[in-house]
Motif scaffolding. Structure first.
Motif, PDB file in Angstrom:
ATOM      1  N   ILE A   4      -9.431  -5.762  -9.188  1.00  0.00           N
ATOM      2  CA  ILE A   4      -9.721  -4.540  -9.955  1.00  0.00           C
ATOM      3  C   ILE A   4      -9.666  -3.310  -9.058  1.00  0.00           C
ATOM      4  O   ILE A   4      -9.232  -2.244  -9.493  1.00  0.00           O
ATOM      5  N   SER A   5     -10.021  -3.474  -7.786  1.00  0.00           N
ATOM      6  CA  SER A   5      -9.985  -2.321  -6.886  1.00  0.00           C
ATOM      7  C   SER A   5      -8.567  -1.827  -6.669  1.00  0.00           C
ATOM      8  O   SER A   5      -8.336  -0.653  -6.376  1.00  0.00           O
ATOM      9  N   ALA A   6      -7.622  -2.741  -6.777  1.00  0.00           N
ATOM     10  CA  ALA A   6      -6.223  -2.367  -6.589  1.00  0.00           C
ATOM     11  C   ALA A   6      -5.777  -1.385  -7.676  1.00  0.00           C
ATOM     12  O   ALA A   6      -4.795  -0.678  -7.507  1.00  0.00           O
ATOM     13  N   PHE A   7      -6.496  -1.368  -8.790  1.00  0.00           N
ATOM     14  CA  PHE A   7      -6.083  -0.510  -9.903  1.00  0.00           C
ATOM     15  C   PHE A   7      -7.055   0.652 -10.127  1.00  0.00           C
ATOM     16  O   PHE A   7      -7.068   1.257 -11.188  1.00  0.00           O
ATOM     17  N   ILE A  54       0.351   0.703  -7.285  1.00  0.00           N
ATOM     18  CA  ILE A  54       1.346  -0.314  -6.930  1.00  0.00           C
ATOM     19  C   ILE A  54       2.642   0.362  -6.512  1.00  0.00           C
ATOM     20  O   ILE A  54       3.239   0.003  -5.483  1.00  0.00           O
ATOM     21  N   ALA A  55       3.044   1.357  -7.296  1.00  0.00           N
ATOM     22  CA  ALA A  55       4.261   2.086  -6.958  1.00  0.00           C
ATOM     23  C   ALA A  55       4.126   2.704  -5.570  1.00  0.00           C
ATOM     24  O   ALA A  55       5.052   2.636  -4.755  1.00  0.00           O
ATOM     25  N   GLU A  56       2.948   3.263  -5.298  1.00  0.00           N
ATOM     26  CA  GLU A  56       2.750   3.902  -3.995  1.00  0.00           C
ATOM     27  C   GLU A  56       2.832   2.874  -2.868  1.00  0.00           C
ATOM     28  O   GLU A  56       3.430   3.117  -1.827  1.00  0.00           O
ATOM     29  N   THR A  67      -3.549  -3.592  10.281  1.00  0.00           N
ATOM     30  CA  THR A  67      -3.311  -2.340  11.002  1.00  0.00           C
ATOM     31  C   THR A  67      -3.344  -1.157  10.045  1.00  0.00           C
ATOM     32  O   THR A  67      -3.863  -0.100  10.378  1.00  0.00           O
ATOM     33  N   PHE A  68      -2.788  -1.349   8.837  1.00  0.00           N
ATOM     34  CA  PHE A  68      -2.836  -0.260   7.861  1.00  0.00           C
ATOM     35  C   PHE A  68      -4.285   0.107   7.558  1.00  0.00           C
ATOM     36  O   PHE A  68      -4.671   1.276   7.559  1.00  0.00           O
ATOM     37  N   GLN A  69      -5.081  -0.917   7.334  1.00  0.00           N
ATOM     38  CA  GLN A  69      -6.475  -0.695   6.972  1.00  0.00           C
ATOM     39  C   GLN A  69      -7.231  -0.042   8.130  1.00  0.00           C
ATOM     40  O   GLN A  69      -8.082   0.820   7.924  1.00  0.00           O
ATOM     41  N   ALA A  70      -6.879  -0.431   9.346  1.00  0.00           N
ATOM     42  CA  ALA A  70      -7.553   0.121  10.513  1.00  0.00           C
ATOM     43  C   ALA A  70      -7.215   1.599  10.680  1.00  0.00           C
ATOM     44  O   ALA A  70      -8.067   2.406  11.039  1.00  0.00           O
ATOM     45  N   ASN A  71      -5.953   1.958  10.380  1.00  0.00           N
ATOM     46  CA  ASN A  71      -5.521   3.342  10.581  1.00  0.00           C
ATOM     47  C   ASN A  71      -5.859   4.239   9.400  1.00  0.00           C
ATOM     48  O   ASN A  71      -6.082   5.424   9.549  1.00  0.00           O
ATOM     49  N   ARG A  72      -5.827   3.704   8.188  1.00  0.00           N
ATOM     50  CA  ARG A  72      -6.054   4.513   6.981  1.00  0.00           C
ATOM     51  C   ARG A  72      -7.295   3.988   6.259  1.00  0.00           C
ATOM     52  O   ARG A  72      -7.214   3.508   5.140  1.00  0.00           O
ATOM     53  N   SER A 108      -7.770   1.619  -2.159  1.00  0.00           N
ATOM     54  CA  SER A 108      -7.006   1.046  -3.272  1.00  0.00           C
ATOM     55  C   SER A 108      -5.649   0.528  -2.809  1.00  0.00           C
ATOM     56  O   SER A 108      -5.185  -0.515  -3.274  1.00  0.00           O
ATOM     57  N   ILE A 109      -5.020   1.241  -1.859  1.00  0.00           N
ATOM     58  CA  ILE A 109      -3.719   0.754  -1.370  1.00  0.00           C
ATOM     59  C   ILE A 109      -3.918  -0.538  -0.587  1.00  0.00           C
ATOM     60  O   ILE A 109      -3.158  -1.504  -0.721  1.00  0.00           O
ATOM     61  N   SER A 110      -4.976  -0.575   0.232  1.00  0.00           N
ATOM     62  CA  SER A 110      -5.283  -1.799   0.970  1.00  0.00           C
ATOM     63  C   SER A 110      -5.466  -2.974   0.024  1.00  0.00           C
ATOM     64  O   SER A 110      -4.941  -4.068   0.234  1.00  0.00           O
ATOM     65  N   MET A 111      -6.222  -2.681  -1.039  1.00  0.00           N
ATOM     66  CA  MET A 111      -6.520  -3.758  -1.987  1.00  0.00           C
ATOM     67  C   MET A 111      -5.263  -4.187  -2.734  1.00  0.00           C
ATOM     68  O   MET A 111      -5.051  -5.377  -2.973  1.00  0.00           O
ATOM     69  N   ALA A 112      -4.438  -3.232  -3.088  1.00  0.00           N
ATOM     70  CA  ALA A 112      -3.177  -3.581  -3.757  1.00  0.00           C
ATOM     71  C   ALA A 112      -2.321  -4.435  -2.823  1.00  0.00           C
ATOM     72  O   ALA A 112      -1.726  -5.442  -3.228  1.00  0.00           O
TER      73      ALA A 112
END
Ligand SMILES: Nc1ncnc2c1ncn2[C@@H]1O[C@H](COP(=O)(O)OP(=O)(O)O)[C@@H](O)[C@H]1O
Ligand SMILES: [Mg+2]
Lengths: 357, 285
Positions: free
Chosen positions: B40-43, B66-68, B241-246, B251-255
């Motif tokens: 649900i967090s992804a959305f 998702i598109a992002e 690494t994405f999660q560590a930097n951003r 939501s993007i991490s979760m997606a």
């Protein structure tokens, strides 16, 4: 063509010697049966002939050529296993064709050979089926087909019938005998079932603990067992083995005191301790006056056409009697037995048979 | 009315079974909750994720996340997804091939010192990977292959103790006479393995392949050590690494995490039956 010759063959598994020096000569086209108790090395010996087990000492020749070091497929032998060992993921057709394809045979020829064999064994309708969809008897026929299709010089059967029920076993037994007639190939058949051995064999090889005890026609091993082991192993019910001593003029004195004229070979052996072997059918119920032994029936098996009586003598010795089907003797009855000494066997203290010279 | 003509009712479920199922549902719920939360967090957007009281269903459903995810310059999700597929697929193939051969030899062939060698192989299981890590790393450095997938995949071409152990159990179940029959039919040892033994154990092999895929898909340490470029990372390292930097862009991490987990879920659903069969039969032997 397919004569098999074993010379001084021995096999050791680690320190355990399983085959202890076997010399054997099997003629081309002969059907020889290896028989012996379970664990005596029958399978091992057969697998050595097939090339599936290494030979530690001695050598094996097939059709005159030394094959001791040859790969199984290049020996011109085919084998039928007790559990059939059909390739479960292949149809009967592919099971039969597999060996031919490995030999590089052309497709059309493979097809012809497979169909010819299937027709011979009446398994044509099984060809598209996998082993899982067949009964035990059908699997057995396909397994035999897989052996025949390669036209080997020597067929090896390792207890191929022991997983079948009694009726099917008899039927397959006669089918194997018929195949032997038709193919005129050398066959070596392993069994622990001596009825199978007696009915199929041209010659029987009796094995015990890795040694050959006797080689002979069924009649020879039955009537002239070479030693106590063969005497006790061949024949059902088993031969009666009675301790005896030789007296004057070759007369035998049995353990319970009865004396009687011995077979020819016992003369001139006065004082020796021997074992007298008498088949159960050589014992009969007689009036008390003519009896050589009397005892009580401990078990009476009435089989219809014959009766097997187990009789216990007062001194503790047990005798087996094969009598006609209509004897009235019952459990606990006292019976009187007469001995017919034709075909009686005598064994010396070393267990070897004594033959009249 | 006679009793024979009344239909027997199935035995009534006892209170015990009700309690049992309730307990199982609860445990399953506890395990599924993080997965649901991730989904649900992804959305949602950040504010919605941290909103109190908790919303258990995203409203509105933000498909744009998702598109992002698929279009970001600083997170080459699709490339990393492809890397993961390549990495996991290669390891699975390598494992299936090498372990199957080794296990066939240990389980079906007879040779001197076989059981000793097998014992040593199993001992390798007991050795933590971290112990041999440094010398192995230095070795690959010398070869100049750090920063590539060579150090990650090649070792599996030489077998893996756990999978060899598992497959051997299955090969031991192949009747010896089957291989003997093929030997008499003139098949070479390699062909016997390929055409006769392997088809008898293929379910086990698929399971081993799946284990290898799942294991590699989640493998984090080795790719983190050996790979340097973002474009080379598999998803496990990429997501981290994405999660560590951003850190803010939950939501993007979760997606990303959702799409990383999805293939494994689908794979498991497709092969569920096989999996259970395989586990049951391997534990029975
Ligand atoms: N691969 C093996 N390793 C060790 N011992 C074996 C092996 N195969 C057979 N044996 C032993 O050799 C003996 C003979 O076995 P086998 O030839 O199968 O007997 P049979 O077929 O007459 O019942 C048995 O005592 C058996 O335990
Ligand atoms: Mg045997």
């Amino acid at each position: 063509m397919g004569a098999v010759q074993l010379t001084g063959v021995r096999k050791l598994f680690g320190a355990l010697e399983v085959i202890k020096g076997v010399d054997l000569s099997i003629a081309d086209g002969e059907l020889v049966v290896f028989v012996g108790p379970s664990g005596c090395g029958k399978s091992t010996l057969l697998r050595m002939i097939a090339g599936l087990e290494d030979v530690d000492y001695g050598d094996i020749r097939i059709a005159g050529a030394d094959v001791t070091e040859l790969a199984p497929a290049r020996r011109g032998v085919a084998m039928v296993f007790q559990n059939y060992a059909l390739y479960p993921h292949m149809t009967a057709y592919d099971n039969l064709a597999y060996g031919l394809r490995r030999a590089g045979m052309a497709r059309a020829e493979v097809d012809a050979r497979v169909r010819e064999t299937a027709a011979l064994l009446q398994i044509t309708e099984l060809l598209p089926r996998r082993p899982k969809a067949m009964s035990g008897g059908q699997r057995q026929r396909v397994a035999i087909g897989r052996a025949i299709v390669r036209k080997p010089e020597v067929f090896l059967f390792d207890e191929p019938l022991s997983n079948l029920d009694a009726a099917l076993r008899v039927e397959m037994r006669s089918q194997i005998a018929r195949l032997h007639q038709e193919l005129q190939a050398t066959m070596i058949f392993v069994t622990h079932d001596q009825v199978e051995a007696m009915t199929l064999a041209d010659r029987i090889v009796v094995l015990n603990a890795g040694r050959v005890e006797q080689v002979g026609t069924p009649s020879e091993v039955y009537h002239n067992p070479a030693n106590l082991f063969v005497a006790g192993f061949i024949g059902s019910p088993a031969m009666n083995l009675l301790p005896a001593t030789v007296g004057q003029g070759g007369r035998l004195t049995l353990a319970w005191g009865t004396t009687m004229a011995g077979p020819a070979c016992s003369s001139g052996m006065a004082g020796q301790s021997l074992t007298l072997g008498l088949r159960p059918d050589r014992l009969s119920l007689v009036p008390q006056a003519q009896a050589q032994a009397s005892g009580q029936v401990t078990l009476a098996e009435h089989l219809g056409d014959e009766s097997i009586l187990h009789v216990r003598l007062p001194i503790g010795q047990s005798l087996t009697v094969k009598a006609s089907g209509d004897v009235a003797a019952r459990l606990g009855d006292t019976v009187h037995l007469g001995f017919d000494m034709t075909h009686a066997a005598l064994f010396g203290a070393d267990g070897q048979a004594m033959r009249s010279a | 009315m006679t009793t024979a003509s009344t239909r027997r009712m199935p035995p009534r479920k006892s209170v015990q079974t009700v309690i049992y199922h309730a307990a199982m549902l609860l445990i399953a719920g506890i395990f599924l909750l993080p997965f649901y939360w991730m989904t649900i967090s992804a959305f949602k957007n950040n504010a919605e994720i941290f909103a109190r009281p908790v919303t258990w269903f995203p409203d509105p459903i933000r498909w744009s996340n998702i598109a992002e995810l698929f279009n970001r310059d600083d997170f080459p999700f699709l490339i990393q997804f492809g890397n993961s597929v390549f990495y996991a697929g290669s390891v699975a193939l390598a494992v299936c091939f090498s372990c199957s051969l080794a296990a066939y030899s240990f389980g079906c062939l007879r040779w001197r010192w076989r059981d000793l060698v097998f014992g040593l192989t199993v001992c390798a299981l007991l050795l933590p990977g971290i112990v041999t890590f440094l010398p192995v790393y230095l070795g690959w450095s010398r070869l100049g292959l750090n920063g590539t997938y060579w150090p990650l995949i090649t070792p599996f071409l030489f077998g893996d103790a756990f999978f060899i152990f598992m497959l051997r159990q299955f090969y031991m179940g192949v009747p010896r006479e089957l291989l003997d029959a093929a030997r008499l039919d003139g098949a070479s040892e390699f062909r016997i393995w390929w055409q006769i033994a392997l088809p008898q154990v293929w379910t086990a092999l698929v399971i081993v392949g799946l284990f290898a895929v799942v294991y590699t898909w989640n493998e984090f340490f080795s790719p983190l050590i050996y790979l340097q470029d973002r474009e080379d990372f598999p998803l496990s390292v990429g997501l981290f690494t994405f999660q560590a930097n951003r850190a803010r862009e939950w939501s993007i991490s979760m997606a990303g995490a959702l799409f990383a987990a999805l293939p494994m879920v689908v794979l498991f659903l497709l092969t569920q039956r096989l999996f259970r069969q395989g586990l049951a039969s391997s534990s029975l032997k």
